[in-house]
Motif scaffolding. Structure first.
Motif, mmCIF file in Angstrom:
data_model
loop_
_atom_site.group_PDB
_atom_site.id
_atom_site.type_symbol
_atom_site.label_atom_id
_atom_site.label_comp_id
_atom_site.label_asym_id
_atom_site.label_seq_id
_atom_site.Cartn_x
_atom_site.Cartn_y
_atom_site.Cartn_z
ATOM 1 N N LYS A 170 -27.561 -10.605 -21.739
ATOM 2 C CA LYS A 170 -27.272 -12.114 -21.551
ATOM 3 C C LYS A 170 -26.796 -13.045 -22.817
ATOM 4 C CE LYS A 170 -30.795 -12.308 -17.911
ATOM 5 N NZ LYS A 170 -32.227 -12.679 -17.843
ATOM 6 N N PHE A 171 -26.899 -12.000 -23.759
ATOM 7 C CA PHE A 171 -26.339 -12.859 -25.222
ATOM 8 C C PHE A 171 -24.982 -13.660 -25.040
ATOM 9 C CE2 PHE A 171 -25.034 -13.072 -29.338
ATOM 10 C CZ PHE A 171 -26.132 -13.469 -29.961
ATOM 11 N N ASP A 172 -24.165 -13.266 -24.240
ATOM 12 C CA ASP A 172 -22.858 -14.123 -24.208
ATOM 13 C C ASP A 172 -22.976 -15.300 -23.539
ATOM 14 O OD1 ASP A 172 -21.503 -12.108 -25.922
ATOM 15 O OD2 ASP A 172 -20.895 -11.112 -24.208
ATOM 16 N N ASP A 173 -23.996 -15.069 -22.483
ATOM 17 C CA ASP A 173 -24.215 -16.287 -21.618
ATOM 18 C C ASP A 173 -25.172 -17.259 -22.433
ATOM 19 O OD1 ASP A 173 -23.067 -15.397 -19.866
ATOM 20 O OD2 ASP A 173 -24.685 -14.571 -18.818
ATOM 21 N N ILE A 174 -25.928 -16.840 -23.076
ATOM 22 C CA ILE A 174 -26.885 -17.791 -24.005
ATOM 23 C C ILE A 174 -26.148 -18.275 -25.070
ATOM 24 C CG2 ILE A 174 -28.636 -17.686 -25.838
ATOM 25 C CD1 ILE A 174 -29.968 -15.431 -24.346
ATOM 26 N N VAL A 175 -25.266 -17.759 -25.590
ATOM 27 C CA VAL A 175 -24.236 -18.366 -26.812
ATOM 28 C C VAL A 175 -23.415 -19.224 -26.065
ATOM 29 C CG1 VAL A 175 -22.398 -17.927 -28.441
ATOM 30 C CG2 VAL A 175 -24.579 -16.388 -28.261
ATOM 31 N N GLU A 176 -22.812 -19.235 -24.997
ATOM 32 C CA GLU A 176 -22.112 -19.952 -24.337
ATOM 33 C C GLU A 176 -22.669 -21.154 -23.973
ATOM 34 O OE1 GLU A 176 -19.688 -18.334 -21.018
ATOM 35 O OE2 GLU A 176 -19.584 -20.420 -20.314
ATOM 36 N N PHE A 177 -23.865 -21.179 -23.370
ATOM 37 C CA PHE A 177 -24.565 -22.005 -22.735
ATOM 38 C C PHE A 177 -25.102 -23.135 -24.083
ATOM 39 C CE2 PHE A 177 -28.407 -24.541 -21.348
ATOM 40 C CZ PHE A 177 -27.960 -24.764 -19.965
ATOM 41 N N ALA A 178 -25.400 -22.545 -25.035
ATOM 42 C CA ALA A 178 -25.626 -23.372 -26.341
ATOM 43 C C ALA A 178 -24.387 -23.876 -26.929
ATOM 44 C CB ALA A 178 -26.363 -22.392 -27.305
ATOM 45 N N ASP A 179 -23.434 -23.346 -26.817
ATOM 46 C CA ASP A 179 -22.186 -23.909 -27.223
ATOM 47 C C ASP A 179 -22.373 -24.603 -28.789
ATOM 48 O OD1 ASP A 179 -19.556 -24.665 -27.081
ATOM 49 O OD2 ASP A 179 -20.146 -26.931 -26.323
ATOM 50 N N GLY A 188 -20.828 -22.501 -31.296
ATOM 51 C CA GLY A 188 -19.605 -22.128 -31.789
ATOM 52 C C GLY A 188 -19.707 -21.204 -33.178
ATOM 53 N N ARG A 189 -19.338 -21.321 -34.205
ATOM 54 C CA ARG A 189 -19.345 -20.359 -35.021
ATOM 55 C C ARG A 189 -20.482 -20.710 -35.941
ATOM 56 N NH1 ARG A 189 -17.022 -23.143 -39.825
ATOM 57 N NH2 ARG A 189 -16.731 -25.405 -39.367
ATOM 58 N N PHE A 190 -21.452 -21.644 -35.613
ATOM 59 C CA PHE A 190 -22.817 -21.719 -36.403
ATOM 60 C C PHE A 190 -23.515 -20.573 -36.182
ATOM 61 C CE2 PHE A 190 -21.203 -25.919 -36.937
ATOM 62 C CZ PHE A 190 -21.949 -26.310 -38.232
ATOM 63 N N LEU A 191 -23.241 -19.793 -34.996
ATOM 64 C CA LEU A 191 -23.900 -18.885 -34.325
ATOM 65 C C LEU A 191 -24.726 -17.895 -35.649
ATOM 66 C CD1 LEU A 191 -25.392 -17.263 -32.142
ATOM 67 C CD2 LEU A 191 -23.317 -15.976 -32.028
ATOM 68 N N VAL A 199 -30.414 -21.306 -39.056
ATOM 69 C CA VAL A 199 -30.744 -22.318 -38.062
ATOM 70 C C VAL A 199 -31.295 -23.613 -38.776
ATOM 71 C CG1 VAL A 199 -30.948 -20.896 -36.033
ATOM 72 C CG2 VAL A 199 -32.805 -21.591 -37.552
ATOM 73 N N GLY A 200 -31.794 -23.356 -40.155
ATOM 74 C CA GLY A 200 -32.017 -24.471 -40.997
ATOM 75 C C GLY A 200 -30.874 -25.312 -41.301
ATOM 76 N N HIS A 201 -29.765 -24.939 -41.047
ATOM 77 C CA HIS A 201 -28.481 -25.761 -41.333
ATOM 78 C C HIS A 201 -27.958 -26.415 -39.954
ATOM 79 C CE1 HIS A 201 -27.433 -22.888 -44.962
ATOM 80 N NE2 HIS A 201 -28.347 -23.866 -45.200
ATOM 81 N N TYR A 202 -28.798 -26.033 -38.958
ATOM 82 C CA TYR A 202 -28.081 -26.847 -37.822
ATOM 83 C C TYR A 202 -28.594 -28.324 -37.702
ATOM 84 C CZ TYR A 202 -27.361 -22.247 -35.720
ATOM 85 O OH TYR A 202 -26.858 -20.777 -35.231
ATOM 86 N N SER A 203 -27.820 -29.165 -36.873
ATOM 87 C CA SER A 203 -28.382 -30.462 -36.451
ATOM 88 C C SER A 203 -29.361 -30.085 -35.471
ATOM 89 C CB SER A 203 -26.924 -31.117 -35.999
ATOM 90 O OG SER A 203 -26.913 -30.678 -34.751
ATOM 91 N N SER A 204 -30.304 -31.290 -35.518
ATOM 92 C CA SER A 204 -31.488 -30.876 -34.449
ATOM 93 C C SER A 204 -31.012 -30.895 -32.949
ATOM 94 C CB SER A 204 -32.259 -32.355 -34.645
ATOM 95 O OG SER A 204 -31.744 -33.704 -34.279
#
Lengths: 299, 270
Positions: free
Chosen positions: B133-142, B144-147, B151-156
């Motif tokens: 399901k990894f690709d689906d999860i990544v696509e859903f989260a959208d 991009g290259r932040f993957l 995650v500390g650098h992510y926006s909230s």
């Protein structure tokens, strides 16, 4: 509502109705090996991230301790002249003691540190102290490699009995470390004093086992009344490791065994293992009792 | 298939469940001694869930409503197995997952990819299942290259989206949803709602906590109302909303709802 339409194609679950939490304690942890592996990997990866020396820090700490002990006890107090291969003697003890103390300290804090998970996910909470133990165990491996190289240079050759003792020594400290980590991690949620008390206990462990001094010295000073001293399972764990790696590095192993180790070491080791198992059973029952109130007490 | 399983279609059973919290006043030895000398009470307790009973059949979608502090989250935590009731019985059938505290256990220093695997494992997914399901999860989260950055650098918003994406892809038999849609921008909210409807339509039991009458109306076919820990209403959606006076309030609620039909539908749960 559209939800009530066409029930035929719907998902039907055949699993039994049961309580949503598990009551099997540590056994449940082994059923969740995959999460455990990921948690351990996360801890190891995250611990030294952003530091230049990285994983090297896990050698710096025990090595500096080693040099301090060797210098103070061996050189200043002159033990190095009276005990053969004193450096290896100290290092054997240090590996066990450092592993045990790390397990106990990190394990005690493990549930409080992972509170975001503990409060929100229904994973078996025994997972966290066990993961702490495994992270500490991971750091034992390179230390043992250093020890093997040093002993090999000093003339030690592997013998099956010695290696059995080595495994038993590690097993004792793993069991007792897990047991205490389990008990203290739950207790620490209710009283944060516990982590301070564990620090004090660590100091007793460091000096209460034959690491900086040989067992023969204890025997001599207490005039043979060492039964209380030998009741501490970590003493046996250290002695096992010394039987495994230090004895073979001395000039006359047979003499060292009879002179510097207690008689009936095998019996003592088995007894220590039994004590550890009893403590583990007690720790698990304490944990299960305290666990019910953990989520609401973690603030 | 066993015979019993065919006849017994219950998904969640809650029987006379109560949960008391202890409020602690005095924590240090000094404070405790002083309190004891003054003969004050050392602790005070608070009944968060009070003798609640209900049964949910498989495939039902339940809206759990009530004011703040009425015990909704506590009840949900007991169904999820995080908390245990002091008395009474909770039984569930199959795997429980859902949008509860999404992103819990995310380690800020690890990459999004590593965190997805860990989070999925904690939610009960195996390694193979996560990989599938990894690709689906990544696509859903959208994201991009932040993957592959920590995650500390992510926006909230990104952090929340990744947590949501993992949780919503767990193949659960009972799906719990709390604090849903409090974060994320409008397209993401829309996507989540659509996915939840898909989950509901597949026959998964849905347990949805919300303050928004609109989204409950849209998602659920039965409403439970908690008031001060007691179950005071169990029945149809419209009656439940009426019972709570969430429909005829001419105060902020309606003003908010008329402001945007979108928000009314999805519920800006806060």
């Amino acid at each position: 509502m559209s939800a009530s339409a066409a029930p035929a194609a719907k998902r039907r679950v055949d699993a039994p109705l049961r309580p949503p939490w598990s009551e099997q304690g540590l056994l449940e942890v082994f059923r969740h090996r995959y999460i455990l592996t990921l948690l351990v990997r996360r801890e190891i990866a995250a611990r030294y991230q952003g530091s230049v020396l990285g994983l090297l820090w896990s050698y710096v700490n025990p090595l500096t301790q080693f040099f301090i002990y060797y210098f103070v006890m061996g050189v200043l107090f002159g033990r190095a002249q009276r005990t053969e291969a004193f450096a290896i003697h100290v290092f054997c003890g240090l590996i066990i003691v450092h592993f045990f103390v790390e397990t106990m300290n990190a394990g005690t804090r493990s549930i409080v540190r992972n509170k975001s998970l503990v409060q929100k996910m229904a994973v078996p909470r025994e997972m966290f102290p066990v993961a702490s133990m495994l992270v500490s165990l991971f750091h034992v491996v390179p230390q043992v490699v250093i020890l093997l190289v040093a002993t090999f240079i000093s003339g030690w050759r592997p013998d099956p009995v010695g290696l059995l003792y080595g495994v038993l020594g590690l097993l004792i400290s793993m069991t007792l470390g897990t047991a205490l980590a389990l008990m203290f991690s739950a207790a620490n949620v209710f009283m944060r004093d516990i982590s301070n008390a564990v620090n004090v206990l660590s100091n007793f462990i460091r000096f209460g086992v034959p690491m900086m001094y040989p067992y023969s010295l204890v025997n001599e000073r207490f005039d043979g009344h060492t039964s209380l001293y030998l009741l501490n399972p970590i003493t046996e764990a250290v002695l096992c490791f010394q039987r495994a790696f230090w004895v073979g590095a001395t000039s006359d192993p047979g003499h060292t065994i009879s002179n510097d180790l207690p008689p009936h070491l095998f019996f003592l080791t088995l007894r220590a293992l039994l004590i550890c198992l009893a403590v583990l059973v007690f720790a698990q029952s304490t944990f299960s009792r305290l666990e019910r109130r953990i989520p609401e007490r973690l603030l | 298939m066993r015979n019993g399983a065919r006849k017994d279609n219950r998904s969640i059973v809650v029987r006379h469940v109560s949960k008391t919290f202890t409020l602690r006043y005095h924590r240090t030895l000094k404070q405790m001694t002083v309190a004891m000398l003054r003969q004050q009470e050392l602790s005070d307790s608070f009944l968060a869930v009070d003798d609640v009973s209900f049964t949910v059949e498989q495939g039902e979608s339940i809206g759990l409503m009530g004011l703040n502090g009425s015990g909704k989250s506590t009840l949900l935590k007991m169904i999820n197995g995080i908390m245990r009731p002091d008395s009474g019985k909770v039984l569930t059938r199959g795997r429980t997952a859902g949008l509860i505290a999404t992103g819990a256990g995310f380690h800020p220093q690890l990459t999004g990819r590593d965190n997805v695997y860990l989070n999925a494992a904690i939610l009960g997914m195996s390694e193979a299942e996560t990989r599938r399901k990894f690709d689906d999860i990544v696509e859903f989260a959208d994201i991009g290259r932040f993957l592959d950055s920590p995650v500390g650098h992510y926006s909230s918003g990104m952090f929340a989206r990744l947590g949501f994406a993992v949780a919503i892809h767990v193949d659960a038999d009972i799906f719990l949803a709390d604090e849903v849609l409090a974060v994320g921008d409008r397209p993401f909210k829309k996507k989540c709602l659509a996915k939840m409807q898909e989950i509901r339509d597949s026959g998964t039991t849905l347990f949805y906590v919300s303050h928004a009458a609109g989204s409950v109306r849209k998602m659920c076919d039965r409403v439970l109302v908690l008031e001060k820990g007691r179950l005071t209403f169990d029945g149809g959606v419209d009656e439940g909303i009426k019972f709570l006076h969430y429909d005829d309030d001419d105060s902020e609620e309606n003003a908010l709802e008329s402001e945007s039909e979108m928000d009314e539908e999805m519920g800006a749960d806060i």
